[in-house]
Motif scaffolding. Sequence first.
Motif, PDB file in Angstrom:
ATOM      1  N   LYS A 171     -44.608 107.116  39.410  1.00 19.89           N
ATOM      2  CA  LYS A 171     -44.719 106.632  38.023  1.00 19.89           C
ATOM      3  C   LYS A 171     -45.083 107.769  37.055  1.00 19.89           C
ATOM      4  N   VAL A 172     -45.815 108.762  37.560  1.00 18.10           N
ATOM      5  CA  VAL A 172     -46.143 109.928  36.723  1.00 18.10           C
ATOM      6  C   VAL A 172     -44.894 110.791  36.532  1.00 18.10           C
ATOM      7  N   GLN A 173     -44.111 110.921  37.606  1.00 23.71           N
ATOM      8  CA  GLN A 173     -42.849 111.685  37.524  1.00 23.71           C
ATOM      9  C   GLN A 173     -41.920 111.038  36.496  1.00 23.71           C
ATOM     10  N   ALA A 174     -41.897 109.716  36.467  1.00 21.28           N
ATOM     11  CA  ALA A 174     -41.032 108.990  35.523  1.00 21.28           C
ATOM     12  C   ALA A 174     -41.465 109.248  34.075  1.00 21.28           C
ATOM     13  N   ALA A 175     -42.776 109.292  33.840  1.00 19.78           N
ATOM     14  CA  ALA A 175     -43.293 109.563  32.490  1.00 19.78           C
ATOM     15  C   ALA A 175     -42.923 110.973  32.051  1.00 19.78           C
ATOM     16  N   LEU A 176     -42.992 111.913  32.987  1.00 15.82           N
ATOM     17  CA  LEU A 176     -42.656 113.301  32.668  1.00 15.82           C
ATOM     18  C   LEU A 176     -41.155 113.466  32.436  1.00 15.82           C
ATOM     19  N   LEU A 177     -40.366 112.651  33.137  1.00 13.14           N
ATOM     20  CA  LEU A 177     -38.903 112.755  33.056  1.00 13.14           C
ATOM     21  C   LEU A 177     -38.390 112.500  31.634  1.00 13.14           C
ATOM     22  N   GLU A 178     -38.972 111.502  30.939  1.00 11.71           N
ATOM     23  CA  GLU A 178     -38.534 111.219  29.561  1.00 11.71           C
ATOM     24  C   GLU A 178     -38.794 112.425  28.657  1.00 11.71           C
ATOM     25  N   ALA A 179     -39.974 113.029  28.824  1.00  8.10           N
ATOM     26  CA  ALA A 179     -40.326 114.193  28.003  1.00  8.10           C
ATOM     27  C   ALA A 179     -39.385 115.367  28.282  1.00  8.10           C
ATOM     28  N   MET A 180     -39.066 115.579  29.558  1.00  4.89           N
ATOM     29  CA  MET A 180     -38.183 116.688  29.940  1.00  4.89           C
ATOM     30  C   MET A 180     -36.756 116.466  29.461  1.00  4.89           C
ATOM     31  N   ALA A 181     -36.301 115.227  29.548  1.00  4.23           N
ATOM     32  CA  ALA A 181     -34.904 114.924  29.226  1.00  4.23           C
ATOM     33  C   ALA A 181     -34.676 114.770  27.724  1.00  4.23           C
ATOM     34  N   GLU A 182     -35.540 114.008  27.063  1.00  3.55           N
ATOM     35  CA  GLU A 182     -35.314 113.644  25.660  1.00  3.55           C
ATOM     36  C   GLU A 182     -36.168 114.447  24.670  1.00  3.55           C
ATOM     37  N   LYS A 183     -37.147 115.218  25.209  1.00  3.78           N
ATOM     38  CA  LYS A 183     -38.101 115.956  24.362  1.00  3.78           C
ATOM     39  C   LYS A 183     -38.805 115.018  23.386  1.00  3.78           C
ATOM     40  N   GLN A 184     -39.125 113.832  23.917  1.00  5.43           N
ATOM     41  CA  GLN A 184     -39.895 112.845  23.159  1.00  5.43           C
ATOM     42  C   GLN A 184     -40.686 111.999  24.151  1.00  5.43           C
ATOM     43  N   VAL A 185     -41.699 111.296  23.624  1.00  5.70           N
ATOM     44  CA  VAL A 185     -42.584 110.493  24.473  1.00  5.70           C
ATOM     45  C   VAL A 185     -42.797 109.141  23.807  1.00  5.70           C
ATOM     46  N   THR A 188     -47.977 116.172  49.842  1.00  5.23           N
ATOM     47  CA  THR A 188     -46.917 116.439  48.859  1.00  5.23           C
ATOM     48  C   THR A 188     -45.857 115.346  48.904  1.00  5.23           C
ATOM     49  N   TYR A 189     -45.270 115.048  47.749  1.00  5.08           N
ATOM     50  CA  TYR A 189     -44.181 114.076  47.632  1.00  5.08           C
ATOM     51  C   TYR A 189     -42.886 114.845  47.327  1.00  5.08           C
ATOM     52  N   GLN A 190     -41.795 114.342  47.847  1.00  2.00           N
ATOM     53  CA  GLN A 190     -40.485 114.917  47.494  1.00  2.00           C
ATOM     54  C   GLN A 190     -40.148 114.512  46.052  1.00  2.00           C
ATOM     55  N   LEU A 191     -39.775 115.473  45.212  1.00  5.99           N
ATOM     56  CA  LEU A 191     -39.383 115.126  43.839  1.00  5.99           C
ATOM     57  C   LEU A 191     -38.040 114.404  43.857  1.00  5.99           C
ATOM     58  N   PRO A 192     -37.856 113.376  43.026  1.00  8.40           N
ATOM     59  CA  PRO A 192     -36.565 112.663  43.006  1.00  8.40           C
ATOM     60  C   PRO A 192     -35.445 113.573  42.487  1.00  8.40           C
ATOM     61  N   GLU A 193     -34.213 113.307  42.967  1.00  8.36           N
ATOM     62  CA  GLU A 193     -33.053 114.139  42.610  1.00  8.36           C
ATOM     63  C   GLU A 193     -32.847 114.196  41.095  1.00  8.36           C
ATOM     64  N   ALA A 194     -33.062 113.042  40.419  1.00 10.25           N
ATOM     65  CA  ALA A 194     -32.860 112.989  38.961  1.00 10.25           C
ATOM     66  C   ALA A 194     -33.795 113.964  38.245  1.00 10.25           C
ATOM     67  N   GLN A 195     -35.000 114.109  38.774  1.00 14.15           N
ATOM     68  CA  GLN A 195     -35.945 115.022  38.134  1.00 14.15           C
ATOM     69  C   GLN A 195     -35.634 116.476  38.482  1.00 14.15           C
ATOM     70  N   LEU A 196     -35.260 116.727  39.729  1.00 15.25           N
ATOM     71  CA  LEU A 196     -34.890 118.090  40.134  1.00 15.25           C
ATOM     72  C   LEU A 196     -33.756 118.620  39.262  1.00 15.25           C
ATOM     73  N   ASP A 197     -32.811 117.721  38.926  1.00 16.05           N
ATOM     74  CA  ASP A 197     -31.647 118.119  38.135  1.00 16.05           C
ATOM     75  C   ASP A 197     -32.029 118.516  36.709  1.00 16.05           C
ATOM     76  N   ARG A 198     -33.199 118.046  36.236  1.00 11.85           N
ATOM     77  CA  ARG A 198     -33.647 118.385  34.885  1.00 11.85           C
ATOM     78  C   ARG A 198     -34.164 119.824  34.794  1.00 11.85           C
TER      79      ARG A 198
END
Length: 315
Positions: A114-128, A155-165
């Motif tokens: 859930k933390v990775q998901a929150a970070l993903l929006e910021a990385m992808a859209e540059k907004q929160v 350690t957790y494996q990072l999801p592919e969608a986040q790695l691609d960012r």
Amino acid sequence: MSAIREKAINALAEAKKVIYGQDKMLDSILAALVCEGHLLIEGMPGLGKTMSVSTMSKLCDLSYKRIQFTPDLLPSDLIGTMIYSQQKEEFSTKFGPIFTQLLLADEINRSPAKVQAALLEAMAEKQVTIGDNTHKLSSPFVVLATQNPIDQEGTYQLPEAQLDRFMMKLEVDYPDFEAEKSILGQKGNFLDDIESVLTTDDILAMKEEVESIYIDEKIKDLIVKIVHSTRPSSDCFDKRFEGAILAGASPRACIWLFKISKFIAYMDNKDFVSPSHVMEIVSGVLGHRLILTYEASIDNLKGTDIAKRIAEKLI
């Protein structure tokens, strides 16, 4: 040589005076800042990953926040939350540490999904999004994430969608003998003595200069062909890796090969991109984007090695 490029070279030289044996990591951090891409740095603890990021933030005079990722971290600890004031009888927004120019996500793979998901929006859209409101992040906004090797405990494996960012993934190794010996003479408070060499305006101006670097149609063809050669469904697929690659690199790989090769050419004092500039970054840009089969892992095949061999065949 442009004055801004000279400043950038001076900034790297200053960083290399205090961070020993990690030249490639410092170069990659500057590339991330100029190209406005996110960088994933993997290595064992104690190799100067965090120190390199904080040193570069001081040299570039950027606002900088560090978050230590842990298994109990919550999305609100990262992006902020709505707080109710009993006096005013209304909600106010408490902004989290993500509202900065340079965010160090330390040990990113120790936090839950859930933390990775929150970070993903910021990385992808540059907004929160906090509550009902969406807040834009400052420019440049760059996430420099460090992670421990996946086989370490907790350690957790990072999801592919986040790695691609991430524009690039950099694997950091131990420094050589001389570099490690130099660390012994280092003062404890050396970060206090560092003064900024570049400003935000310099980085934005440098970004424009990098964008003006010429890239030939043949180099563009080469970039797209390299990426297509990683996809099993493509006609260009490299048959040597049949059964080893489950899914190839996304179009983002093309974009980053294009952008970073221009940066490499710029720092090389060239006004055009050559195949060697592309070759220099192929492993870092493509390696973490290739999803390999179980058979490939048994054969000890790595995404970085496959990417390099595919590119070498085409170049």
